[in-house]
Design an enzyme around this catalytic site. Structure first.
Site: not given
Ligand code: DSN
Length: 414
Positions: A61, A63, A208, A234, A237, A243
């Site tokens: 974790y 954060e 984008d 992203t 691609k 991902r």
């Protein structure tokens, strides 16, 4: 007496621990090896990326931002995230601030909206039905529910973005933000012109580049940096990473973007994905990756030309990038074509074409992309064979589609 399960790394072998899931993964592996993966938004990551994604960072974790976490023990998480950031900036040759935490491209876009506009504010973006994306203001997405979108499309004549029309709409709508980018547009996008349009009406510009990030990184498509306030993408691609998403912004938006991503939009970052992004960004900076992107575009051009020779209409008459949109009006629906091709182990997706009379569940077209099969080493010669098997299957002129696909796959790398 109660028993406890002790997790040790040495005992964690999937085939022993969970044969059901192991088998499903094996099936998917076979499907990928023995089929033509032509979904334009998919690619095949390297073993190194997969190893990073399957690493112990999945347990951590973290954060917050590097150096300012809400958890202890983040020293290596900090380093890997900063490494990913530096590599991303170097890859795109930019000094824009970057945040590599978005879990997806949609999260990256929603993060930008959250950072710089308010509910009810106006967005001007490309219509989903013309090649845009759900997160650009679709009524089915939070971007369309929270904000007030207007859309531009492509012209009927040449099926390309009509920049004069975008300019006219921008002056009429006076949006707070203009979104430039698409998920099914086969032509170069003029980010410089979009930048000028946005400036002319006092709007921010979000570009984008999710689909074309690999092309932008290697100079196969003009870069939006220097023209846009925000660049989202992203990572999985054409960029061929794990991902995920990321967002770049000019310095003045740094603080708001960071707090929009966390805690505004997301909880803890997926540190294993971020490790994988770092690996992918280094891979994308190599000369091999540059050659790969050139081949991706060449293969799409060959595919498009051959399908035209075989009597199909291609949206806008061709392609400048990694995808082609096949118009099936008068032949079959996109849904029928997708299914017919799938039965022959050829994987594409049904897709609306501009001014499509059919709904998104049926569509009049299919979108075909070259990134994944180019990653398996297919070149223009093999893509001629790919085009021919697609044409023959769709025209009902072959009964040996699967065998022909198998033969193409046999010549491809694993
Ligand atoms: N689903 C992606 C695509 O296929 O283009 C966009 O999010």
């Amino acid at each position: 007496m109660t028993t406890t399960t002790t997790q040790t790394r040495a005992t964690l072998r999937l085939a022993d621990a969970d044969s059901e899931v192991a088998q499903l993964i094996a099936h998917e592996d076979q499907r990928q090896r023995h089929g033509l993966q032509l979904i334009a938004s998919e690619n095949l990551v390297s073993a190194a990326v997969r190893e990073a994604v399957g690493s112990v960072f999945t347990d951590k974790y973290a954060e917050g931002r590097p150096g300012k976490r809400y958890y202890s023990g983040c020293q290596w998480a900090d380093e890997v995230e900063q490494l990913a950031e530096r590599r991303a900036q170097a890859l795109f040759d930019t000094d824009y601030h970057v945040n590599v935490q978005p879990h997806s491209g949609t999260q990256a876009n929603l993060g930008v909206y959250l950072a710089c506009i308010k509910p009810g504010d106006k967005i001007l973006s490309m219509d989903l039905a013309m090649g845009g994306h759900l997160s650009h203001g679709s009524p089915y997405n939070a971007s369309g529910k929270l904000y007030s979108p207007s859309f531009y499309g492509v012209s009927r004549d040449d099926e390309r973005i009509d920049y004069d029309e975008v300019e006219r709409l921008a002056a009429e709508v006076r949006p707070k933000i203009i979104v430039a980018g698409a998920s099914a547009y086969p032509r170069v996008i003029d980010f410089e012109r979009f930048g000028a349009i946005a400036k002319g009406v006092g709007a921010l510009l979000l570009t984008d580049i999710a689909h074309i990030a690999g092309l932008v990184a290697t100079g196969e498509h003009p870069s939006p940096f220097g023209h846009a306030d925000f660049v989202t993408t992203t990572t999985h691609k054409t960029l061929r990473g794990p991902r995920g998403g990321m967002v770049f912004c000019t310095e003045e938006h740094r603080r708001k973007v960071n707090s929009a991503v966390f805690p505004g939009m997301q909880g803890g970052p997926l540190m294993h994905q971020i490790a994988g992004k770092a690996v992918a960004f280094a891979e994308a900076a190599t000369p091999e990756f540059r050659t790969y992107q050139k081949t991706v575009c060449k293969n799409a051009a060959v595919l498009s030309e051959r399908l035209i020779e075989r009597g199909f209409r291609i949206m806008s008459g061709g392609t400048d990038n990694h995808l082609v949109l096949l118009d099936l009006v008068g032949k079959m629906t996109g849904a029928e074509a997708e299914e017919t091709l799938r039965e022959n182990h050829i994987y594409v997706n049904k897709n609306l074409i501009p001014f499509d009379p059919l709904p998104a569940s049926k569509t009049s077209g299919v979108r075909i992309g070259t990134p994944a099969m180019t990653s398996r080493g297919l070149g223009p010669e093999q893509f001629l064979a790919v085009a021919d098997v697609i044409a023959d299957v769709l025209l009902g002129e072959t009964t040996t589609g699967r065998e022909r696909v198998e033969a193409i796959c046999a010549h491809a790398a694993d």
